[in-house]
Design a protein around this motif. Structure first.
Motif, PDB file in Angstrom:
ATOM      1  N   VAL A   1      68.735  55.327  86.494  1.00  0.00           N
ATOM      2  CA  VAL A   1      68.379  56.316  85.469  1.00  0.00           C
ATOM      3  C   VAL A   1      66.921  56.717  85.693  1.00  0.00           C
ATOM      4  O   VAL A   1      66.066  55.858  85.954  1.00  0.00           O
ATOM      5  N   GLN A   2      66.624  58.012  85.581  1.00  0.00           N
ATOM      6  CA  GLN A   2      65.286  58.510  85.864  1.00  0.00           C
ATOM      7  C   GLN A   2      64.548  58.875  84.573  1.00  0.00           C
ATOM      8  O   GLN A   2      65.171  59.147  83.542  1.00  0.00           O
ATOM      9  N   LEU A   3      63.221  58.891  84.635  1.00  0.00           N
ATOM     10  CA  LEU A   3      62.379  59.419  83.560  1.00  0.00           C
ATOM     11  C   LEU A   3      61.814  60.765  84.016  1.00  0.00           C
ATOM     12  O   LEU A   3      61.430  60.914  85.184  1.00  0.00           O
ATOM     13  N   GLU A   4      61.767  61.706  83.104  1.00  0.00           N
ATOM     14  CA  GLU A   4      61.183  63.004  83.432  1.00  0.00           C
ATOM     15  C   GLU A   4      59.738  62.838  83.879  1.00  0.00           C
ATOM     16  O   GLU A   4      59.054  61.882  83.480  1.00  0.00           O
ATOM     17  N   ALA A   5      59.273  63.785  84.671  1.00  0.00           N
ATOM     18  CA  ALA A   5      57.909  63.746  85.194  1.00  0.00           C
ATOM     19  C   ALA A   5      56.908  63.597  84.066  1.00  0.00           C
ATOM     20  O   ALA A   5      57.008  64.281  83.039  1.00  0.00           O
ATOM     21  N   GLN A   6      55.977  62.705  84.232  1.00  0.00           N
ATOM     22  CA  GLN A   6      54.870  62.443  83.310  1.00  0.00           C
ATOM     23  C   GLN A   6      55.291  61.756  82.003  1.00  0.00           C
ATOM     24  O   GLN A   6      54.438  61.461  81.167  1.00  0.00           O
ATOM     25  N   LEU A   7      56.574  61.472  81.838  1.00  0.00           N
ATOM     26  CA  LEU A   7      56.986  60.803  80.599  1.00  0.00           C
ATOM     27  C   LEU A   7      56.457  59.370  80.555  1.00  0.00           C
ATOM     28  O   LEU A   7      55.998  58.898  79.510  1.00  0.00           O
TER      29      LEU A   7
ATOM     30  N   HIS B   1      61.341  64.186  77.671  1.00  0.00           N
ATOM     31  CA  HIS B   1      60.252  64.372  76.714  1.00  0.00           C
ATOM     32  C   HIS B   1      60.804  64.784  75.352  1.00  0.00           C
ATOM     33  O   HIS B   1      60.286  64.358  74.308  1.00  0.00           O
ATOM     34  N   GLN B   2      61.823  65.620  75.356  1.00  0.00           N
ATOM     35  CA  GLN B   2      62.394  66.082  74.090  1.00  0.00           C
ATOM     36  C   GLN B   2      62.944  64.906  73.280  1.00  0.00           C
ATOM     37  O   GLN B   2      62.719  64.813  72.068  1.00  0.00           O
ATOM     38  N   ALA B   3      63.645  64.015  73.960  1.00  0.00           N
ATOM     39  CA  ALA B   3      64.183  62.841  73.261  1.00  0.00           C
ATOM     40  C   ALA B   3      63.054  61.964  72.735  1.00  0.00           C
ATOM     41  O   ALA B   3      63.146  61.399  71.635  1.00  0.00           O
ATOM     42  N   TYR B   4      61.991  61.848  73.491  1.00  0.00           N
ATOM     43  CA  TYR B   4      60.845  61.044  73.067  1.00  0.00           C
ATOM     44  C   TYR B   4      60.217  61.632  71.807  1.00  0.00           C
ATOM     45  O   TYR B   4      59.816  60.901  70.890  1.00  0.00           O
ATOM     46  N   ASP B   5      60.133  62.963  71.742  1.00  0.00           N
ATOM     47  CA  ASP B   5      59.620  63.613  70.529  1.00  0.00           C
ATOM     48  C   ASP B   5      60.527  63.335  69.347  1.00  0.00           C
ATOM     49  O   ASP B   5      60.061  63.114  68.215  1.00  0.00           O
ATOM     50  N   GLU B   6      61.819  63.341  69.582  1.00  0.00           N
ATOM     51  CA  GLU B   6      62.790  63.165  68.502  1.00  0.00           C
ATOM     52  C   GLU B   6      62.691  61.772  67.872  1.00  0.00           C
ATOM     53  O   GLU B   6      62.899  61.622  66.667  1.00  0.00           O
ATOM     54  N   ILE B   7      62.376  60.769  68.676  1.00  0.00           N
ATOM     55  CA  ILE B   7      62.305  59.412  68.110  1.00  0.00           C
ATOM     56  C   ILE B   7      60.947  59.127  67.474  1.00  0.00           C
ATOM     57  O   ILE B   7      60.762  58.082  66.849  1.00  0.00           O
ATOM     58  N   GLY B   8      59.960  60.035  67.634  1.00  0.00           N
ATOM     59  CA  GLY B   8      58.655  59.850  67.008  1.00  0.00           C
ATOM     60  C   GLY B   8      57.667  59.082  67.851  1.00  0.00           C
ATOM     61  O   GLY B   8      56.651  58.606  67.331  1.00  0.00           O
ATOM     62  N   GLY B   9      57.931  58.918  69.136  1.00  0.00           N
ATOM     63  CA  GLY B   9      57.007  58.200  69.999  1.00  0.00           C
ATOM     64  C   GLY B   9      57.043  56.699  69.765  1.00  0.00           C
ATOM     65  O   GLY B   9      57.840  56.180  68.980  1.00  0.00           O
ATOM     66  N   VAL B  10      56.132  56.002  70.453  1.00  0.00           N
ATOM     67  CA  VAL B  10      56.118  54.540  70.394  1.00  0.00           C
ATOM     68  C   VAL B  10      55.800  54.014  69.003  1.00  0.00           C
ATOM     69  O   VAL B  10      56.524  53.194  68.447  1.00  0.00           O
ATOM     70  N   LYS B  11      54.720  54.505  68.414  1.00  0.00           N
ATOM     71  CA  LYS B  11      54.213  53.895  67.191  1.00  0.00           C
ATOM     72  C   LYS B  11      55.092  54.166  65.971  1.00  0.00           C
ATOM     73  O   LYS B  11      55.130  53.374  65.038  1.00  0.00           O
ATOM     74  N   LYS B  12      55.766  55.285  65.971  1.00  0.00           N
ATOM     75  CA  LYS B  12      56.555  55.645  64.790  1.00  0.00           C
ATOM     76  C   LYS B  12      58.047  55.387  64.959  1.00  0.00           C
ATOM     77  O   LYS B  12      58.805  55.577  64.015  1.00  0.00           O
ATOM     78  N   ALA B  13      58.458  54.971  66.152  1.00  0.00           N
ATOM     79  CA  ALA B  13      59.891  54.802  66.390  1.00  0.00           C
ATOM     80  C   ALA B  13      60.515  53.798  65.426  1.00  0.00           C
ATOM     81  O   ALA B  13      61.538  54.079  64.799  1.00  0.00           O
ATOM     82  N   ILE B  14      59.889  52.625  65.295  1.00  0.00           N
ATOM     83  CA  ILE B  14      60.467  51.605  64.418  1.00  0.00           C
ATOM     84  C   ILE B  14      60.369  52.022  62.954  1.00  0.00           C
ATOM     85  O   ILE B  14      61.313  51.841  62.183  1.00  0.00           O
TER      86      ILE B  14
END
Length: 861
Positions: free
Chosen positions: A424-430, A466-479
């Motif tokens: 599985v790959q990560l988008e560039a710069q993610l 990146h879009q999915a990362y925005d949807e989850i709120g990033g690292v600090k807000k995910a939980i």
């Protein structure tokens, strides 16, 4: 090279989740192994055995071993799928499409035959057969003994040189005795090539851990801590005691279980067992030891043996070094490693005496070099360890390993390599964006893992975006976002229940950060346990449930009946349940990041801080065999009554009983005092009404014991023993309870005692309320503890202050003399107990370890 290429690996995967009926999987695995050992073609097969209880265990074992034949033994349930566990140890079904997706990848890596030895597994076999040449499943429920007979014969045939189809026929023939020879079904597909493309709508199993620590079974996907693990490995070889100390969320448990232990096991000369201290550290240690002493014990036998061993170790009848020596003797002198995970529980859940006793037991064992002890400890509890001198000395001799935040390149490996391993790959710069959000704070590691877990679920065409990362709120807000989403989906009643649950899962900090705590079912409320189960479920994952295993009758099967003694490989019954259910938040990161929880904590801080102190008093009362001296009194009792009135539903029955018994005890003391004073005043007021004639008549009767006691009282008075005189005077008044009138000598003595002794023994000198008093064994000295932070010693004969003791920084709640009268103990709201030399008034020792005020102190006889 050619001989090596012809060797085929058989991977045996066994799964018997805790809520499923017990299968004889160990028998099946052992007999298959024994059959291959004596087979003519043994050199052509390599056997690997794995317990694959979770979905990730299933695919990781295949990735690690690269087998040609995969054999699954366990439960199945037709369209629902094969039965495994999720990360929360709850039963889940892995359906046919998910298995097919996995085996599409595995077929490319060499899997050519799959055997699903589970009930109703033909559905899964059909799906897998699209990609694998030979797949065997069961078309109905299969008995445990019949399933074993098929498997043993199948592999005996392979070991004898037969092909898969002939081995299948031999296996079927061995099931005729059970009338189940029509149950196995062979799916054969003449495959010439397997497509290298993937199903884009099927997400591969998640390699990240979320808020859980990496375990030993997760080692293949544990990246980023290689340097620390190598250093830890070198330290283990040189030191018998190794502390892994770091902040919450820095990955202490992961480096030990997923990093260190797999490497030690690969060396082949280590015996390894682990435990968490909990609130019964000796029992938890005993469980870990019994597993090594008697690995074949049933769960019931383990519980029984561990309980006995724990009691023997705690009482000193058996030492840890003796047990360690016995374990090593039974295992050819292999090295013994014990891992005490989350060692801070010893200080948050146990009393000081047990803390020190347990530490002494561990330190004595490592001094004999019978074992190596590794413990993981949160950094903010390091001072608790150092406060006990023997432990401090040991850590000075054996340097602990300090774990902090991961370097940026280490975090990059933790992000990228697990995905890469599953293609599985990560988008560039993610990756760089995630790294920037993580920063260097040591507590952010679990938040990173949780964010990656959420991100994985939103992948598109095997790409993390990146879009999915925005949807989850990033690292600090995910939980926090996840917790809030779960909370908002609850109805109004459930939201109130959630607050009631979560405030019990947080221990308010007093000079430290708020921390998680393990709460019992009673503490969160029986009516709330249904919601607890949901919050612990696969979709919520906000709490973790557990408890002590106790044997119970079999659970009902899915059809409503009771499982038979020979279970079927499709049942979902069970053999164990929890004697005392417990629950805790999944990680302390939730306490820091979830704003709603922070509001609940702050709104309930005063109550919860008081309740934690109440729990300490309750434990002391129980530990002292419900001695009335350990009950609440004074201001603490008044406060407890107020909270009982306001928050009774949020207390356990034990806590309510403790307060109510304290209230009854206070009433009894008040009644006794009122009765005593009423009797004295009745005597005094009645004296004026006696006539001379009445006195003359009474004098003829009131001689004997009362006059003797009065004479003795006068004698004591003349000897300046006024307090003893007062007691004897009261005894002489006993006849006043009758209708007869007292002798004049008795009356005079009583009057003298009441008026004079009362005035000469009124002790004044404290600037605030007196919380506790105690007489020395010889009765010559009185000690008083006051809210003015002092203790005063009084000369009983003169009523004068002999000494004032002033080392406490808060009110003194309790005082007690030692049996020989040479030492005084004092308990205070400053969370300490101090010992004093009575003769000199000098402070000799301060005992620390309580997390709230000390309400009661006592010496053993």
């Amino acid at each position: 090279m050619n001989n090596q290429a012809r060797v085929k690996t058989i991977l045996l995967l066994a799964a018997n989740p805790r809520d499923t009926s017990k299968l004889q999987l160990d028998v099946e695995v052992r007999e298959i192994d024994e059959g291959l050992q004596r087979a003519k073609k043994r050199k052509q097969f390599k056997l690997e055995q794995k317990w694959a209880v979770r979905s990730r265990d299933f695919y990781r074992a295949i990735l690690d071993t690269q087998p040609q034949i995969v054999h699954f033994s366990g439960h199945g349930a037709a369209e629902d799928g094969i039965v495994l566990e999720n990360e929360m140890k709850q039963m889940v079904y892995v359906q046919a499409d998910a298995l097919a997706s996995m085996f599409k990848l595995f077929a490319r890596k060499g899997v050519e035959c799959v055997v699903l030895n589970a009930c109703y597994s033909e559905v899964q076999a059909e799906a897998i057969s699209q990609y694998v040449k030979y797949v065997i499943g069961m078309n109905k429920a299969v008995g445990d003994e019949a399933a074993i007979a098929f498997a043993v014969a199948f592999y005996d045939a392979l070991g004898a040189g037969l092909d898969i189809e002939d081995a299948y026929e031999l296996g079927k023939s061995q099931m005729m005795a059970f009338m189940e020879h029509q149950t196995p079904v062979l799916k054969k597909n003449e495959l010439t090539d397997v497509s290298t493309t993937f199903e884009t709508d099927v997400i591969p199993p998640n390699p990240y851990q979320g808020l859980s620590a990496f375990g030993e079974e997760d080692a293949a996907f544990f990246f980023g801590r290689e340097t620390f693990v190598n250093e830890l490995l070198q330290t283990i070889r040189k030191q018998p005691l190794v502390g892994v100390i770091g902040p919450s969320g820095s990955g202490k448990s992961s480096v030990v279980f997923a990093g260190l232990i797999p490497q030690l096991r690969s060396e082949g000369n280590w015996l390894i067992s682990s435990f968490r201290p909990g609130n019964q550290p000796f029992y938890q240690l005993a469980c870990a030891l019994v597993r090594l002493l008697e690995p074949e014990l049933s769960e019931t036998g383990l519980l029984r043996e561990a309980a006995g061993l724990a009691g023997d170790m705690q009482q000193g009848r058996i030492t840890l070094q003796q047990v360690a020596y016995s374990i090593k003797e039974r295992n050819g002198g292999k090295r013994l490693l014990l891992v005490a995970d989350q060692f801070e529980e010893l200080y948050t859940l146990c009393q000081k005496e047990e803390q020190e006793g347990f530490a002494d037991a561990m330190l004595a064992a490592i001094s004999q070099e019978n074992l190596t002890l590794v413990f993981t400890l949160r950094a903010d509890f390091y001072s608790y360890v150092l406060s006990y001198r023997p432990f401090r000395d040991a850590l000075q001799q054996f340097t602990p390993q300090l774990l902090s935040s991961m370097k940026r390149e280490e975090l990059e490996d933790a992000i990228a390599l697990p995905a890469q391993k599953l293609e599985v790959q990560l988008e560039a710069q993610l990756t760089q964006r995630i790294l920037d959000d993580v920063g260097q704070e040591p507590g952010n590691l679990p938040l990173l893992e949780f964010a990656l877990t959420r991100l994985w679920e939103k992948q598109e065409n095997r790409v993390l975006t990146h879009q999915a990362y925005d949807e989850i709120g990033g690292v600090k807000k995910a939980i926090a976002n996840h917790a809030e989403e779960v909370y908002q989906q609850l109805n109004e009643s459930q939201q109130k229940q959630a607050e009631r649950i979560f405030v019990q899962l947080v221990r308010p900090g007093e000079g430290t950060e708020d921390t998680r705590r393990i709460a019992t079912r009673a503490e969160v409320g029986e009516d709330n346990w249904g919601l607890v189960s949901y919050l612990a479920g696969y979709q919520a994952r906000l709490v973790v449930t557990g408890g002590d295993l106790t044997p119970l009758p079999p659970f009902p099967s899915r059809e409503g009946g009771i499982e038979s003694p020979s279970p079927r490989r499709g049942g979902v019954g069970g053999e164990v349940s929890f004697a005392q259910d417990t629950v805790e938040v999944v990680h302390e990161a939730l306490i820091r990041e979830w704003e709603t929880l922070r509001k609940w904590i702050n709104a309930n801080r005063e109550f919860r801080t008081w309740q934690e102190r109440l729990k300490v008093g309750l434990r002391e009362w129980k530990n002292n065999n419900h001695d009335s001296g350990a009950l609440l009194r004074g201001v603490p009792l008044t406060v407890a009554e107020d909270w009982l009135h306001k928050r009774t539903e949020e207390m356990t029955q034990e806590e309510r009983d403790f307060i109510q018994v304290s209230v009854r005890q206070r009433k009894r003391r008040q009644q006794f005092l009122v009765f005593g004073l009423s009797g004295v005043f009745a005597v005094i007021s009645g004296l004026g009404g006696f006539s001379w004639l009445q006195w003359r008549q009474a004098q003829q009767i009131q001689i004997g014991q009362s006059e003797a006691l009065a004479n003795y009282s006068t004698e004591l008075w003349n000897q300046d023993k006024k307090f003893d005189a007062f007691i004897e005077a009261l005894r002489s008044a006993k006849p006043l309870r009758s209708k007869d009138n007292p002798p004049l000598q008795v009356v005079a003595t009583l009057l003298n005692a009441v008026y004079n002794v009362k005035e000469r023994n009124r002790l004044q000198g404290h600037s605030s309320g007196v919380s506790s008093v105690a007489f020395s064994p010889d009765g010559k000295t009185l000690a008083s503890g006051s809210d003015d932070n002092t203790i005063k010693l009084w000369d009983v004969a003169t009523g004068k202050i002999s000494q004032t003791l002033t080392r406490h920084s808060s009110g003194v709640s309790s005082v007690a003399f030692s049996p020989d009268g040479k030492t005084l103990a004092s308990g205070s709201d400053d969370n300490t107990i101090k010992l004093w030399d009575v003769a000199t008034g000098k402070h000799s020792q301060t005992l620390t370890g309580h997390s709230s005020g000390v309400w009661s102190v006592a010496f053993s006889p």
